[in-house]
Scaffold this active site. Structure first.
Site, mmCIF file in Angstrom:
data_model
loop_
_atom_site.group_PDB
_atom_site.id
_atom_site.type_symbol
_atom_site.label_atom_id
_atom_site.label_comp_id
_atom_site.label_asym_id
_atom_site.label_seq_id
_atom_site.Cartn_x
_atom_site.Cartn_y
_atom_site.Cartn_z
ATOM 1 N N SER A 34 -19.801 -62.874 -4.169
ATOM 2 C CA SER A 34 -19.766 -63.994 -5.117
ATOM 3 C C SER A 34 -19.013 -65.176 -4.542
ATOM 4 O O SER A 34 -19.251 -66.324 -4.947
ATOM 5 C CB SER A 34 -19.026 -63.577 -6.393
ATOM 6 O OG SER A 34 -19.598 -62.457 -6.966
ATOM 7 N N HIS B 42 -27.022 -64.364 -2.682
ATOM 8 C CA HIS B 42 -26.217 -64.185 -3.896
ATOM 9 C C HIS B 42 -27.102 -64.210 -5.144
ATOM 10 O O HIS B 42 -27.526 -65.272 -5.594
ATOM 11 C CB HIS B 42 -25.149 -65.294 -3.951
ATOM 12 C CG HIS B 42 -24.231 -65.181 -5.114
ATOM 13 N ND1 HIS B 42 -23.657 -66.259 -5.731
ATOM 14 C CD2 HIS B 42 -23.789 -64.093 -5.787
ATOM 15 C CE1 HIS B 42 -22.905 -65.838 -6.737
ATOM 16 N NE2 HIS B 42 -22.974 -64.535 -6.793
ATOM 17 N N ASN C 151 -20.564 -70.220 -8.196
ATOM 18 C CA ASN C 151 -19.215 -69.900 -8.684
ATOM 19 C C ASN C 151 -18.213 -71.018 -8.502
ATOM 20 O O ASN C 151 -17.204 -71.074 -9.198
ATOM 21 C CB ASN C 151 -18.718 -68.599 -8.036
ATOM 22 C CG ASN C 151 -19.352 -67.418 -8.742
ATOM 23 O OD1 ASN C 151 -19.530 -67.443 -9.961
ATOM 24 N ND2 ASN C 151 -19.731 -66.404 -7.987
HETATM 25 N N1 LIG Z 1 -21.354 -58.495 -11.533
HETATM 26 C C1 LIG Z 1 -21.975 -59.653 -11.307
HETATM 27 O O1 LIG Z 1 -22.477 -60.299 -12.244
HETATM 28 C C2 LIG Z 1 -22.091 -60.192 -9.905
HETATM 29 C C3 LIG Z 1 -22.920 -61.301 -9.692
HETATM 30 C C4 LIG Z 1 -23.101 -61.778 -8.388
HETATM 31 C C5 LIG Z 1 -22.448 -61.170 -7.334
HETATM 32 N N2 LIG Z 1 -21.633 -60.104 -7.561
HETATM 33 C C6 LIG Z 1 -20.981 -59.492 -6.405
HETATM 34 O O2 LIG Z 1 -21.702 -58.304 -6.071
HETATM 35 C C7 LIG Z 1 -20.793 -57.339 -5.522
HETATM 36 C C8 LIG Z 1 -20.850 -56.073 -6.337
HETATM 37 O O3 LIG Z 1 -20.583 -56.370 -7.696
HETATM 38 P P1 LIG Z 1 -21.043 -55.376 -8.866
HETATM 39 O O4 LIG Z 1 -20.949 -56.151 -10.117
HETATM 40 O O5 LIG Z 1 -22.313 -54.692 -8.504
HETATM 41 O O6 LIG Z 1 -19.830 -54.318 -8.819
HETATM 42 P P2 LIG Z 1 -19.797 -52.793 -9.280
HETATM 43 O O7 LIG Z 1 -18.392 -52.480 -9.555
HETATM 44 O O8 LIG Z 1 -20.825 -52.525 -10.321
HETATM 45 O O9 LIG Z 1 -20.279 -52.013 -7.938
HETATM 46 C C9 LIG Z 1 -19.462 -52.020 -6.786
HETATM 47 C C10 LIG Z 1 -20.017 -51.093 -5.720
HETATM 48 O O10 LIG Z 1 -19.034 -51.035 -4.661
HETATM 49 C C11 LIG Z 1 -18.862 -49.679 -4.282
HETATM 50 N N3 LIG Z 1 -17.521 -49.481 -3.729
HETATM 51 C C12 LIG Z 1 -16.335 -49.453 -4.398
HETATM 52 N N4 LIG Z 1 -15.332 -49.208 -3.523
HETATM 53 C C13 LIG Z 1 -15.904 -49.069 -2.300
HETATM 54 C C14 LIG Z 1 -15.402 -48.782 -0.999
HETATM 55 N N5 LIG Z 1 -14.104 -48.597 -0.782
HETATM 56 N N6 LIG Z 1 -16.290 -48.709 0.027
HETATM 57 C C15 LIG Z 1 -17.604 -48.910 -0.182
HETATM 58 N N7 LIG Z 1 -18.136 -49.176 -1.405
HETATM 59 C C16 LIG Z 1 -17.302 -49.247 -2.437
HETATM 60 C C17 LIG Z 1 -19.048 -48.910 -5.583
HETATM 61 O O11 LIG Z 1 -19.322 -47.571 -5.298
HETATM 62 C C18 LIG Z 1 -20.245 -49.655 -6.180
HETATM 63 O O12 LIG Z 1 -21.430 -49.173 -5.589
HETATM 64 C C19 LIG Z 1 -19.407 -58.014 -5.499
HETATM 65 O O13 LIG Z 1 -19.254 -58.636 -4.261
HETATM 66 C C20 LIG Z 1 -19.543 -59.046 -6.614
HETATM 67 O O14 LIG Z 1 -18.636 -60.113 -6.453
HETATM 68 C C21 LIG Z 1 -21.449 -59.588 -8.819
#
Ligand SMILES: NC(=O)c1ccc[n+]([C@@H]2O[C@H](COP(=O)([O-])OP(=O)(O)OC[C@H]3O[C@@H](n4cnc5c(N)ncnc54)[C@H](O)[C@@H]3O)[C@@H](O)[C@H]2O)c1
Length: 297
Positions: free
Chosen positions: A118, A139, A190
Site C-alpha cells: 500500500s 496495487h 494512499n
Molecule cells: N486490506 C486492504 O484493503 C489492502 C488494500 C491494498 C493493499 N493492501 C496491502 O496488501 C498487503 C496484504 O494486505 P491484506 O489486507 O491482504 O492483509 P492480511 O492480513 O489479510 O494478509 C496478510 C498475509 O501476510 C501473511 N503473513 C503474515 N506474516 C507473514 C510472515 N512473517 N511471512 C510471510 N507472510 C506473512 C499472512 O499469512 C497473510 O497471508 C499489505 O501490504 C497491505 O498493505 C491491503
C-alpha cells in the site's frame, strides 16, 4: 510474451481477491499461504464470492471452473515456473524484502515480480536482489473482485518491458490502470486517501462528531460508497495502521502519523470485520449490529 501462470504470495484479504480475479480471467494460479487453515479459508471465500458473481451473471464461469484454476501451496520454494508473481504479505518491509529475495531465487529469470504494497516504495522492497528491473508495484484495492481499478508503479530500476507487462496484466483482469511513474511512498491512492482517514479519527478523538456521522458525511456529502470507518473495518484496522506507520516512517510527514486511538484499537485486537469488532460491531454472519464503544484512554 503471453503470461499464463500466476503465483500469488499471501492468502489474506488481498491475496485471495487477486487470486480469484486472475483465475476468473483464465490464468493458472498458485496461491501461497502460511498454512493450510489460511488457504482453506481463502478458498472458501473465493468460492462464495465466485458463486455470487456467477449467479448475478457478472462472470461466465461457475465456481468449479474457477477453483480448478487455483492450486495452493505452503512452500514458497515450490512456487517455480510462473510468469507473474504478486506478493501480498503484511505491510512490513523486512517481510516483503525476504519474500522478494526468495522469489528472485525460485522464479524464472523472465518472470515479473510485483508487490501489492500500500505504501512502501518498490525500490526498497526490490533492494538487494540482482534483477530489480523486473520489479513493479501492482496495487489493487479491496474488495479486489469488485473494485475496477489498480495502480501500477514503476521504480527507478523498473524496465519499460516490466512496466508494460504489468499494465497489460492488470488490464487483462478487466481493470482500469492508474500509471504511477515515480516510486513515492503511498503512491497515488494512499497519498491522498490516508490523510483523510487520519483526519476522520482525529475528529472522533476531539469529540467533534460520531463514527456514524463522519461516515455519513463522506458518503452523502462526497458520494463515496462507504465512509472512512466502514472502509477501515473492511480493510482491517491493523492493515490501515501498518500502512500509516510505514508511510510516516518513510516520509516523516505529520499528516501520516498514526493516531493514538487507532493504535489503542489495534493493540486491543479490535481489527474490524475479521474480529467482529472495529469501529462498528458485527455478528457471526458479518452483519453490522452497532457501534463499538471507544477505549477509555
Ligand atoms: N486490506 C486492504 O484493503 C489492502 C488494500 C491494498 C493493499 N493492501 C496491502 O496488501 C498487503 C496484504 O494486505 P491484506 O489486507 O491482504 O492483509 P492480511 O492480513 O489479510 O494478509 C496478510 C498475509 O501476510 C501473511 N503473513 C503474515 N506474516 C507473514 C510472515 N512473517 N511471512 C510471510 N507472510 C506473512 C499472512 O499469512 C497473510 O497471508 C499489505 O501490504 C497491505 O498493505 C491491503
Amino acid at each position: 510474451m503471453q503470461a499464463h501462470k500466476v503465483v500469488v504470495v499471501g492468502a489474506g484479504l488481498m491475496g485471495h481477491g487477486i487470486a480469484q480475479c486472475a483465475a476468473q480471467a483464465g490464468y493458472q494460479v498458485r496461491l501461497w499461504g502460511m498454512n493450510r487453515a489460511e488457504l482453506e479459508s481463502a478458498l472458501q471465500k473465493i468460492s462464495s464470492s465466485v458463486a455470487k458473481l456467477h449467479a448475478k451473471g457478472k462472470i461466465a464461469d461457475p465456481v468449479d471452473a474457477v477453483l480448478a484454476r487455483i492450486a495452493h501451496e505452503t512452500e514458497l520454494d515450490q512456487c517455480t515456473r510462473a510468469d507473474i508473481y504478486i506478493e501480498t504479505v503484511v505491510e512490513r518491509l523486512d517481510i516483503k524484502h525476504q519474500v522478494f529475495r526468495t522469489l528472485a531465487r525460485v522464479a524464472p529469470a523472465s518472470a515479473l515480480l510485483a508487490s501489492n504494497t500500500s505504501t512502501i516504495p518498490i525500490g526498497r522492497i526490490a533492494a538487494g536482489i540482482d534483477s530489480p528491473q523486473r520489479c513493479v508495484g501492482m496495487h489493487f484495492t479491496s474488495p479486489v473482485p469488485l473494485m475496477p481499478v489498480a495502480e501500477v508503479i514503476r521504480a527507478q530500476a523498473t524496465s519499460d518491458e516490466a512496466f508494460e507487462r504489468a499494465l497489460a496484466f492488470v488490464r487483462s483482469l478487466g481493470k482500469e490502470v492508474i500509471q504511477v511513474h515515480k516510486d513515492v511512498p503511498g503512491f497515488v491512492f494512499n497519498r491522498i486517501n490516508l490523510p483523510s482517514n487520519v483526519e476522520a479519527i482525529r475528529l472522533l478523538e476531539m469529540g467533534a462528531a460520531s463514527v456514524v456521522d463522519i461516515d455519513k458525511a463522506m458518503r452523502l456529502g462526497f458520494g463515496r460508497p462507504m465512509g472512512p470507518f466502514e472502509t477501515a473495518d473492511m480493510v482491517g484496522l491493523d492493515t490501515g495502521y501498518n500502512a500509516l506507520s510505514s508511510l510516516f516512517a518513510e516520509t516523516g510527514d505529520e499528516k501520516f502519523r498514526p493516531p493514538l486511538l487507532l493504535r489503542r484499537k489495534v493493540q486491543a485486537g479490535e481489527l474490524g470485520r475479521k474480529t467482529g469488532r472495529g469501529w462498528y460491531l458485527y455478528n457471526q454472519a458479518g452483519e453490522r449490529t452497532g457501534v463499538a464503544e471507544l477505549p477509555k484512554e
